[in-house]
Design a protein around this motif. Sequence first.
Motif, PDB file in Angstrom:
ATOM      1  N   LEU A 261      34.762  18.004  59.467  1.00 43.55           N
ATOM      2  CA  LEU A 261      34.319  17.082  58.420  1.00 43.55           C
ATOM      3  C   LEU A 261      32.807  16.869  58.476  1.00 43.55           C
ATOM      4  N   ASP A 262      32.224  17.081  59.654  1.00 41.91           N
ATOM      5  CA  ASP A 262      30.810  16.785  59.874  1.00 41.91           C
ATOM      6  C   ASP A 262      29.881  17.928  59.475  1.00 41.91           C
ATOM      7  N   ILE A 263      30.448  19.066  59.099  1.00 45.06           N
ATOM      8  CA  ILE A 263      29.606  20.223  58.775  1.00 45.06           C
ATOM      9  C   ILE A 263      28.789  19.983  57.513  1.00 45.06           C
ATOM     10  N   LEU A 264      29.410  19.458  56.458  1.00 48.64           N
ATOM     11  CA  LEU A 264      28.668  19.219  55.213  1.00 48.64           C
ATOM     12  C   LEU A 264      27.503  18.249  55.408  1.00 48.64           C
ATOM     13  N   PRO A 265      27.717  17.060  55.991  1.00 50.48           N
ATOM     14  CA  PRO A 265      26.584  16.152  56.173  1.00 50.48           C
ATOM     15  C   PRO A 265      25.470  16.747  57.049  1.00 50.48           C
ATOM     16  N   THR A 266      25.864  17.560  58.033  1.00 50.19           N
ATOM     17  CA  THR A 266      24.882  18.164  58.928  1.00 50.19           C
ATOM     18  C   THR A 266      24.034  19.189  58.189  1.00 50.19           C
ATOM     19  N   ILE A 267      24.676  20.054  57.420  1.00 51.29           N
ATOM     20  CA  ILE A 267      23.943  21.057  56.647  1.00 51.29           C
ATOM     21  C   ILE A 267      23.050  20.384  55.613  1.00 51.29           C
ATOM     22  N   ALA A 268      23.550  19.333  54.997  1.00 48.00           N
ATOM     23  CA  ALA A 268      22.743  18.610  54.007  1.00 48.00           C
ATOM     24  C   ALA A 268      21.478  18.045  54.653  1.00 48.00           C
ATOM     25  N   ASN A 269      21.614  17.458  55.822  1.00 50.24           N
ATOM     26  CA  ASN A 269      20.460  16.879  56.502  1.00 50.24           C
ATOM     27  C   ASN A 269      19.462  17.955  56.923  1.00 50.24           C
ATOM     28  N   MET A 270      19.965  19.041  57.506  1.00 51.77           N
ATOM     29  CA  MET A 270      19.075  20.086  58.001  1.00 51.77           C
ATOM     30  C   MET A 270      18.348  20.818  56.873  1.00 51.77           C
ATOM     31  N   SER A 271      18.983  20.911  55.711  1.00 49.86           N
ATOM     32  CA  SER A 271      18.385  21.631  54.588  1.00 49.86           C
ATOM     33  C   SER A 271      17.566  20.734  53.669  1.00 49.86           C
ATOM     34  N   GLY A 272      17.752  19.429  53.817  1.00 54.36           N
ATOM     35  CA  GLY A 272      17.073  18.496  52.931  1.00 54.36           C
ATOM     36  C   GLY A 272      17.796  18.285  51.616  1.00 54.36           C
ATOM     37  N   ALA A 273      19.078  18.654  51.576  1.00 64.99           N
ATOM     38  CA  ALA A 273      19.866  18.501  50.352  1.00 64.99           C
ATOM     39  C   ALA A 273      20.384  17.069  50.219  1.00 64.99           C
ATOM     40  N   LYS A 274      20.724  16.702  48.999  1.00 63.21           N
ATOM     41  CA  LYS A 274      21.265  15.381  48.735  1.00 63.21           C
ATOM     42  C   LYS A 274      22.763  15.367  48.996  1.00 63.21           C
ATOM     43  N   LEU A 275      23.250  14.287  49.579  1.00 58.44           N
ATOM     44  CA  LEU A 275      24.683  14.141  49.818  1.00 58.44           C
ATOM     45  C   LEU A 275      25.401  13.785  48.519  1.00 58.44           C
ATOM     46  N   PRO A 276      26.644  14.210  48.380  1.00 58.82           N
ATOM     47  CA  PRO A 276      27.430  13.809  47.203  1.00 58.82           C
ATOM     48  C   PRO A 276      27.591  12.296  47.166  1.00 58.82           C
ATOM     49  N   GLN A 277      27.621  11.741  45.984  1.00 54.72           N
ATOM     50  CA  GLN A 277      27.752  10.295  45.831  1.00 54.72           C
ATOM     51  C   GLN A 277      29.221   9.884  45.819  1.00 54.72           C
ATOM     52  N   VAL A 278      29.874  10.177  46.936  1.00 56.30           N
ATOM     53  CA  VAL A 278      31.282   9.826  47.118  1.00 56.30           C
ATOM     54  C   VAL A 278      31.462   9.344  48.549  1.00 56.30           C
ATOM     55  N   MET A 279      32.637   8.794  48.845  1.00 53.13           N
ATOM     56  CA  MET A 279      32.947   8.387  50.205  1.00 53.13           C
ATOM     57  C   MET A 279      33.148   9.624  51.065  1.00 53.13           C
ATOM     58  N   LEU A 280      32.280   9.823  52.049  1.00 53.16           N
ATOM     59  CA  LEU A 280      32.399  10.948  52.973  1.00 53.16           C
ATOM     60  C   LEU A 280      33.043  10.491  54.267  1.00 53.16           C
ATOM     61  N   ASP A 281      33.833  11.368  54.862  1.00 48.91           N
ATOM     62  CA  ASP A 281      34.433  11.083  56.166  1.00 48.91           C
ATOM     63  C   ASP A 281      33.690  11.791  57.285  1.00 48.91           C
ATOM     64  N   GLY A 282      32.768  12.658  56.931  1.00 51.79           N
ATOM     65  CA  GLY A 282      31.965  13.358  57.919  1.00 51.79           C
ATOM     66  C   GLY A 282      30.689  12.613  58.246  1.00 51.79           C
ATOM     67  N   VAL A 283      30.135  12.897  59.434  1.00 51.78           N
ATOM     68  CA  VAL A 283      28.863  12.312  59.858  1.00 51.78           C
ATOM     69  C   VAL A 283      27.928  13.444  60.297  1.00 51.78           C
ATOM     70  N   ASP A 284      26.652  13.158  60.317  1.00 52.17           N
ATOM     71  CA  ASP A 284      25.640  14.147  60.658  1.00 52.17           C
ATOM     72  C   ASP A 284      25.672  14.466  62.157  1.00 52.17           C
ATOM     73  N   MET A 285      25.754  15.765  62.494  1.00 56.30           N
ATOM     74  CA  MET A 285      25.795  16.212  63.895  1.00 56.30           C
ATOM     75  C   MET A 285      24.431  16.662  64.424  1.00 56.30           C
ATOM     76  N   THR A 286      23.372  16.482  63.652  1.00 61.69           N
ATOM     77  CA  THR A 286      22.064  16.999  64.047  1.00 61.69           C
ATOM     78  C   THR A 286      21.640  16.526  65.429  1.00 61.69           C
ATOM     79  N   GLU A 287      21.883  15.272  65.731  1.00 63.18           N
ATOM     80  CA  GLU A 287      21.490  14.713  67.031  1.00 63.18           C
ATOM     81  C   GLU A 287      22.177  15.461  68.171  1.00 63.18           C
ATOM     82  N   ILE A 288      23.431  15.824  67.985  1.00 65.91           N
ATOM     83  CA  ILE A 288      24.176  16.568  69.004  1.00 65.91           C
ATOM     84  C   ILE A 288      23.619  17.981  69.144  1.00 65.91           C
ATOM     85  N   LEU A 289      23.431  18.649  68.020  1.00 67.26           N
ATOM     86  CA  LEU A 289      23.060  20.057  68.032  1.00 67.26           C
ATOM     87  C   LEU A 289      21.622  20.290  68.477  1.00 67.26           C
ATOM     88  N   VAL A 290      20.712  19.510  67.945  1.00 66.68           N
ATOM     89  CA  VAL A 290      19.285  19.759  68.169  1.00 66.68           C
ATOM     90  C   VAL A 290      18.759  19.063  69.424  1.00 66.68           C
TER      91      VAL A 290
END
Length: 329
Positions: A261-290
Amino acid sequence: ASLLTGRYQTRSGIYPGVLYPGSIGGLPLNETTIAEVLKPLGYATAAIGKWHLGVGANGMFLPTKQGFDQYLGIPYSHDMGPCWNLTCFPPDVKCFGLCDVGTVTVPLMHNDIIKQQPVNFLDLERAYSDFAANFITTSAKKKQPFFLYYPSHHTHYPQYAGPEAAGRSVRGPFGDALLEFDNTIGNLMTTLEETGVINNTLVFFTSDNGPELMRMSRGGNSGPLKCGKGTTYEGGMREPAIAFWPGIISPGVTHEMASILDILPTIANMSGAKLPQVMLDGVDMTEILVKQGKGKREMMVFYPTDPSEMYGLFALRLGKYKAHFYTRG
């Protein structure tokens, strides 16, 4: 559905069970996939392999309608043809087993056109590898950022492998299928190197469920974890994952909790893309990965393959603790 949207399947309606060749519906078009998140930034997008998120009337639910520029693959599980127990391993090729009269053979689709029917499984992985390598090479030459999604048929039963892998592992048919998949990953990594983009590419490898234990030696192994695919025990839900990005992700191991579930928010953050304006169940994993730091995920809920009003949530994990309300397996 959860991987591509960052949302539990109970939000998008992809339940109970899975979609079949005759299913009317698919992933709702108002759901936002990773491909659709990246398109506004100019990304080229492609999917190969097992789609399994619906076909629909006139192909309305195929990848090309969900943000992907190109698609090559089987639009559902490859065991959903007339020969449910087929195996394909040269030189003793048995591609047709016990067959159901009246069931349509499995197609290979290019975008929304059937390219081959029935699929030639002995050439399938090579076709995927070549298609993906060409996509990467073309994108690199254009200096265009790209997103490649590869949900593999391997090592889902029934297994198959072409001449380059059949009989070449010490693990039998399961190992041969896994070896063929591994060869494709190796080819793609080589392509990233040869095109000079490997240091600017995030490669993320994981699985969506545990081994199919009913297949015994041909279904994988969950090691010390209890049960396997189709259950909410750890053997069914807890999967390995590898993230690779030279110069950005340092070698190491993390024990932080994360989810597909966390892949979409992570890719969005790393690429600078905007998140969908809906309730997401995923969280950003950048802190873990980087930074190999603490993860943002504190809890995980586990649904069965067929949630209902009576039997919805099967299990809940909070930190290191997991509560099972219903069990199956």
